[in-house]
Scaffold this motif. Structure first.
Motif, PDB file in Angstrom:
ATOM      1  N   GLY A  39      15.675-131.969 -44.853  1.00  0.00           N
ATOM      2  CA  GLY A  39      16.696-132.003 -45.909  1.00  0.00           C
ATOM      3  C   GLY A  39      17.052-133.418 -46.333  1.00  0.00           C
ATOM      4  O   GLY A  39      16.220-134.341 -46.283  1.00  0.00           O
ATOM      5  N   ASN A  96      10.805-127.450 -41.495  1.00  0.00           N
ATOM      6  CA  ASN A  96      11.527-126.874 -42.631  1.00  0.00           C
ATOM      7  C   ASN A  96      12.878-126.372 -42.132  1.00  0.00           C
ATOM      8  O   ASN A  96      12.949-125.447 -41.346  1.00  0.00           O
ATOM      9  N   GLU A  97      13.942-127.013 -42.602  1.00  0.00           N
ATOM     10  CA  GLU A  97      15.271-126.667 -42.073  1.00  0.00           C
ATOM     11  C   GLU A  97      15.991-125.630 -42.930  1.00  0.00           C
ATOM     12  O   GLU A  97      17.176-125.359 -42.722  1.00  0.00           O
ATOM     13  N   ALA A  98      15.280-125.024 -43.897  1.00  0.00           N
ATOM     14  CA  ALA A  98      15.912-124.018 -44.762  1.00  0.00           C
ATOM     15  C   ALA A  98      16.599-122.953 -43.911  1.00  0.00           C
ATOM     16  O   ALA A  98      16.005-122.399 -42.999  1.00  0.00           O
ATOM     17  N   GLY A  99      17.854-122.706 -44.213  1.00  0.00           N
ATOM     18  CA  GLY A  99      18.599-121.669 -43.493  1.00  0.00           C
ATOM     19  C   GLY A  99      19.291-122.140 -42.233  1.00  0.00           C
ATOM     20  O   GLY A  99      20.099-121.419 -41.659  1.00  0.00           O
ATOM     21  N   ALA A 143      16.877-116.936 -46.610  1.00  0.00           N
ATOM     22  CA  ALA A 143      17.293-118.344 -46.560  1.00  0.00           C
ATOM     23  C   ALA A 143      16.219-119.255 -45.975  1.00  0.00           C
ATOM     24  O   ALA A 143      16.411-120.463 -45.907  1.00  0.00           O
ATOM     25  N   GLY A 182      13.244-119.987 -47.138  1.00  0.00           N
ATOM     26  CA  GLY A 182      12.546-120.827 -48.118  1.00  0.00           C
ATOM     27  C   GLY A 182      11.052-120.613 -48.244  1.00  0.00           C
ATOM     28  O   GLY A 182      10.317-121.555 -48.507  1.00  0.00           O
ATOM     29  N   ASN A 220       4.547-122.979 -48.263  1.00  0.00           N
ATOM     30  CA  ASN A 220       4.864-121.795 -49.064  1.00  0.00           C
ATOM     31  C   ASN A 220       3.623-121.398 -49.846  1.00  0.00           C
ATOM     32  O   ASN A 220       2.880-122.272 -50.309  1.00  0.00           O
TER      33      ASN A 220
END
Length: 728
Positions: A385, A412-415, A460, A462, A658
């Motif tokens: 992030g 990946n720190e999404a969520g 969440a 991503g 992704n």
């Protein structure tokens, strides 16, 4: 289970045997879960996997709903005394819900229409007379139906009423609707224009490529459909369906006029043209737009589910002391260190970036280094992030001063922030701030992605495409399936699993999962699988469904650390005896001698099928095995790369973050993920990028071009020499 519907399922699923379909539906009727059936009832299903089992159930449910609707429609039309043998046969033969609804349309209860008013005024015979194409004057005939009491003032009013009756009848003609639907689907185009105030609403130019856009319906790809739908919803775009009107007019003329001539032709012609314009075209446009949206939603949900599955199934970094690093500028970077088993040990906040005071920035490197050394950290997980790349540079500079190798991974720190503020996170770490819980989550994502990501709302994490635009009920159902499949394929450690993880185990509800953890907290670790029977609300059926997926690592029975079901423990003992082995040989090189055992003989002796015996042999040879160990390991880094370092043709390794319909986003270690367009994934034609890559894959890419200002990187997975070869 309805045998008639069973036969219909067998006709639609021709690659499967009828007995396989029947076995699956019987097992599900008995209350067995999909993971349990796929793993422990292979003999009964003929070794069907989870996808095939779910497809059988989905097809059965769809056909059962269709048959139920047919029965309802026949009953309603029969009650109206309009059911003819031909109509009944047409409804029974229908293989689509849409066909049933088309046939039902003329008999559907509707509010008063101009046609029903005209029928009440006695104008039905005039409409029928016109359809016989008489040669006499239509106005003279219409004069006979003038009736002031029924608001038919003159011949024109009578003809207008007859027109309404004919138009409604044409509009409700099932065969006509079906022809127009197919013709429009095959020949129609979607036309998209920007609304007069659309550009002002679209400040970022998100929908610019659709300001003047046309595509045939057949060529329209799903991500474009979803983008256009969103642009229309946001009042930026105006969307319509365009089809060759002349082709439809020719068909309607052929169908309703044919060789007929005479004064009635013009009246009938006006009626069918009006029917198309007023009733058929708007309905078909709605249907086909919905059809496009449904297909696009289904594709987006499948892509999201596939990405989530590969994200959950990423290889865990076992047995390493890991530091979670949650980057930030003003509030400082939050650090959390976990032992090799994921247990939280300690936390620290450092201030390596501006606008922190100089003294704090200068102290950060020393504090960080001391923290790494104190706990002998082997691996650092840096969240991707805000301030991620600056933190990466800071970490790299400190690592260069160490006299032992320490690696880092961008995670990946999404969520993570969503989880950190959740009730579950507060319950686990009540004394920590939200950001410190976030650092723990980032670190644990590296140690065991499945166990950590399961705590977070899947939307969440991503890895989707338009996941907030698709029907949420269908999306959540698919995500539940994906999580259930992943968790049960991996299995869980009964003595460390969180309630969130246990909830997804076959047969366990949220309440039972919490009861399992409460029992463990009150009575200490489980030492054998049968102890589960003492857990409140965990009855015999739940035990049967769940127990094979729950592992006890250092229990009293070595079989409890395998995916052998307790019902097959006698068969496991028989296999060991046949190979002249003892339980102490399980998991040792000696267990390889099980490959020489005559499985047919053991099957005959134990009554356990050979498919199950093969699984038992694999489990005895590798107890505690983790299917994720065959997945690509995280890409470990020791140095940093900036966008300015990139050059066209540069070869790099990256992690697929992704996968979307038009390509894959790859993290190559710079601030921005690069896009490998679907046409650049391989030198062969690909319809779906998922045929080539999955989330978590480690791939070799080459830089094609990049725009530092717009933060865009175009990558290719086709090696330069292969590209040259393609060009010649």
């Amino acid at each position: 289970m309805d045998n008639q519907i069973l036969d219909l399922v067998a006709k639609t699923m021709t690659t499967l045997k009828p007995q396989q379909i029947k076995a699956v539906l019987s097992l599900m009727d008995e209350g067995n879960t999909v993971p349990f059936i796929a793993r422990y009832r292979k003999e009964r299903t003929g070794d069907l996997d989870e996808v095939e089992i779910r497809d059988i159930k989905a097809n059965y449910d769809r056909l059962a709903a269709l048959e139920s609707r047919k029965a309802d429609v026949i009953k309603i039309i029969e009650e109206q005394q309009h059911l003819t043998p031909a109509l009944k046969q047409a409804i029974l033969k229908a293989d689509k819900l849409q066909t049933v609804e088309d046939l039902y349309l003329p008999y559907k209860q509707k509010r008063q229409t101009k046609a029903t008013v005209a029928k009440a005024a006695g104008l039905q015979p005039l409409a029928a007379w016109l359809l016989r194409f008489p040669q006499s004057d239509v106005r003279v005939q219409a004069q006979q139906y003038v009736n002031a009491d029924k608001d038919v003032a003159d011949a024109d009013a009578a003809l207008a009423g007859a027109h309404e009756i004919l138009a409604e009848a044409f509009g409700e003609n099932a065969q006509l609707r079906d022809w127009v639907r197919n013709y429009t689907r095959n020949k129609g185009s979607l036309v998209v224009k920007v609304k007069s105030k659309g550009k002002a609403l679209d400040e970022q130019g998100v929908y610019q490529q659709y300001y003047d856009f046309t595509s045939t319906l057949k060529q329209l790809v799903s991500y474009r459909v979803l983008a256009i739908n969103r642009g229309e919803k946001e009042k930026v775009l105006r969307v319509s369906l365009d089809v060759d009107q002349a082709g439809i007019d020719r068909y309607l003329h052929f169908r309703f006029i044919g060789q007929h001539q005479g004064p009635a032709v013009a009246v009938v012609e006006a009626a069918y043209q009006d029917a198309y314009k007023r009733f058929i075209a708007p309905a078909i446009e709605r249907e086909l737009r919905n059809e496009l949206s449904d297909a696009a939603n289904e594709q987006a949900i499948n892509v999201f589910g596939d990405n989530l599955y590969h994200l959950l199934m990423q290889a865990p970094l076992k047995g390493r002391v890991v530091l979670g690093f949650d980057p930030a500028y003003r509030t400082g970077c939050k650090l959390a260190v976990m032992d090799a088993n994921g247990k939280f040990l300690d936390k620290l906040v450092i201030y390596p970036h501006k606008p922190a005071p100089t003294a704090k920035r200068e102290a950060a490197a020393g504090e960080f280094k001391a923290f790494l050394e104190k706990y002998q950290v082997e691996m650092i997980a840096i969240g991707n992030g805000t301030a991620s790349r600056e933190s990466e540079e800071f970490v790299v500079n400190v690592l260069k001063t160490l006299d032992r190798p320490v690696y880092y991974v961008i995670v990946n720190e999404a969520g993570a922030s969503v989880y950190s503020a959740s009730d579950n996170a507060r319950a686990e770490f009540p004394d920590l701030h939200v950001e410190q819980r976030s650092a723990i989550s980032i670190g644990r994502r590296l140690q065991d992605p499945l166990a950590e990501l399961i705590k977070i709302d899947p939307q969440a994490v991503g890895v989707g495409q338009y996941q907030h635009d698709v029907p949420q009920k269908a999306l959540n159902a698919q995500l539940d399936v994906v999580i259930e499949t992943a968790v049960n394929q991996v299995g869980v450690n009964l003595n460390t699993a969180s309630p969130e993880l246990l909830t997804h185990i076959s047969g366990l509800s949220k309440t039972i999962a919490q009861n399992v953890v409460a029992y463990r907290n009150d009575n200490g670790e489980f030492s054998s699988r049968p102890q589960l029977k003492k857990v409140p609300r965990l009855g015999p059926k739940a035990y049967e469904q769940a127990v094979g997926f729950l592992r006890i690592i250092h229990g009293r029975n070595v079989f409890d650390n395998t995916d052998i079901h307790p019902e097959s423990y006698p068969a496991a003992k028989a296999l060991l005896a046949a190979a002249k082995l003892e339980t102490k040989d399980v998991g040792t090189p000696a267990a390889q001698s099980l490959n020489q055992v005559d499985l047919t003989a053991v099957a005959s002796e134990t009554g356990v099928g050979e498919l199950t015996l093969k699984d038992i042999v694999a489990s005895l040879q590798k107890p505690g095995r983790d299917v994720r160990d065959t997945m690509p390991a995280p890409l470990l880094r020791q140095d940093v790369l900036k966008m300015a370092d990139l050059k066209p043709g540069m070869q790099l390794q990256g992690t697929v973050r992704n996968v979307v319909d038009f390509g894959a986003f790859v993290d190559i270690g710079v601030k921005q993920d690069g896009l490998v367009h679907v046409s650049k994934l391989t030198d062969k034609f690909l319809k779906d990028p998922r045929q080539a890559v999955a989330v978590g894959d480690i791939v070799t890419v080459w830089v094609e071009e990049f725009d530092e200002q717009r933060q865009r990187i175009a990558l290719t997975m086709i090696a330069p020499k292969d590209q040259d070869h393609d060009q010649h």
